[in-house]
Enzyme design. Structure first.
Site, PDB file in Angstrom:
ATOM      1  CG  ASP A  54      15.209  77.023 -40.501  1.00  0.00           C
ATOM      2  OD1 ASP A  54      14.663  76.537 -41.495  1.00  0.00           O
ATOM      3  OD2 ASP A  54      15.161  76.457 -39.326  1.00  0.00           O
ATOM      4  CD  GLU A  70       4.782  74.807 -43.332  1.00  0.00           C
ATOM      5  OE1 GLU A  70       6.178  75.180 -43.113  1.00  0.00           O
ATOM      6  OE2 GLU A  70       4.737  73.762 -43.618  1.00  0.00           O
TER       7      GLU A  70
END
Length: 265
Positions: A60, A49
């Site tokens: 995040d 990824e």
């Protein structure tokens, strides 16, 4: 069969668990990105990824936010990320690469332009964090028309309706976020993950990778006991932030090799 589907079919045939590491493209240094991708494979990664840096990565935590900021400060763009995938593909035609990021850079490029460019570069899947699956049928169809798997997130808070909506548009694998909150936060509750995965499988005949909260070989092995694959991100990005630049590639490979060994034990 897509490269992602082939990878998971091979893992199932070998009764092995998938290892899906995440790094932010361009961090800690743009010149290292392709070497880091190869280091992940050398360590035992099954799928990579690759995070596309974005200025407002709301899902995040601070570790990946800082990585995004460092990459953007060095001029990393979506076009540059695709160029690195092209470079990686010159010597690796088998390991799937999934781009993970936010809608804004894709929409700035244009969805059609992005789909063609990503497919030509050798991207295998696209996970857009802020695209709701209920509104994503045309984007998912565009990805599939360009031989890429649209990948979606599910969380402990996902309702049956949300799981069904994701199952309708997703392919490749599902990414189950084992915690609520942002990446790199909180601790892992294995029992709740183990209870949730069969419910997801009732709706979706896809492998499930579990991420968020996996920090070491021990937690990876625990998750591997219930999931099809283990996704590990914040811990790797932290490792790259902390490692001396000249040791980044070797440190990453060694860390992933430890996780791989634990998953295969």
């Amino acid at each position: 069969m897509s490269r992602i589907q082939k990878t998971f079919a091979a893992l199932a045939a070998q009764q092995k668990k998938g290892l899906i590491p995440f790094i932010t493209a361009g961090d800690p240094a743009p010149a290292l990105t392709v070497d880091l991708m190869h280091a992940l494979v050398a360590g035992g990664a099954d799928v990579i990824e690759l995070g596309v840096p974005f200025s407002d990565p709301m899902a995040d935590g601070p570790v990946i936010q800082r990585a995004s900021e460092r990459a953007l400060a060095q001029g990393v763009s979506l076009t540059q990320v695709l160029a690195w995938v092209t470079e990686f593909r010159k010597t690796n035609a088998t390991t799937p690469v999934v781009l993970m990021g936010y809608a804004n850079p894709i929409e700035r490029m244009g969805e059609e332009t992005f789909a063609k460019a990503a497919s030509a570069a050798g991207v295998d899947g696209v996970l857009v964090v802020d695209y709701p699956p209920e509104e994503c049928e045309s984007f998912a169809a565009l990805m599939r028309a360009n031989q890429m798997d649209p990948i979606f997130l599910l969380a402990p808070t996902s309702t049956d309706d949300r799981i069904a909506a994701v199952a309708k548009v997703a392919s490749g694998y599902l990414y189950y976020v084992s915690l609520t909150g942002v990446t790199g936060s909180a601790t892992l509750d294995l029992e709740s993950v183990a209870a949730r995965l069969p419910l997801i499988k009732q709706h979706a005949n896809l492998p499930v990778g579990v991420g968020f909260g996996i920090r070491d070989a021990q937690t990876a092995r625990a998750i591997g006991s219930v999931a099809d694959a283990v996704v590990i991100g914040s811990r790797l990005v932290q490792l790259l932030e902390d490692a001396p630049r000249e040791k980044a590639v070797d440190s990453l490979r060694a860390f992933i090799a430890d996780i791989r060994q634990a998953l295969d034990a």
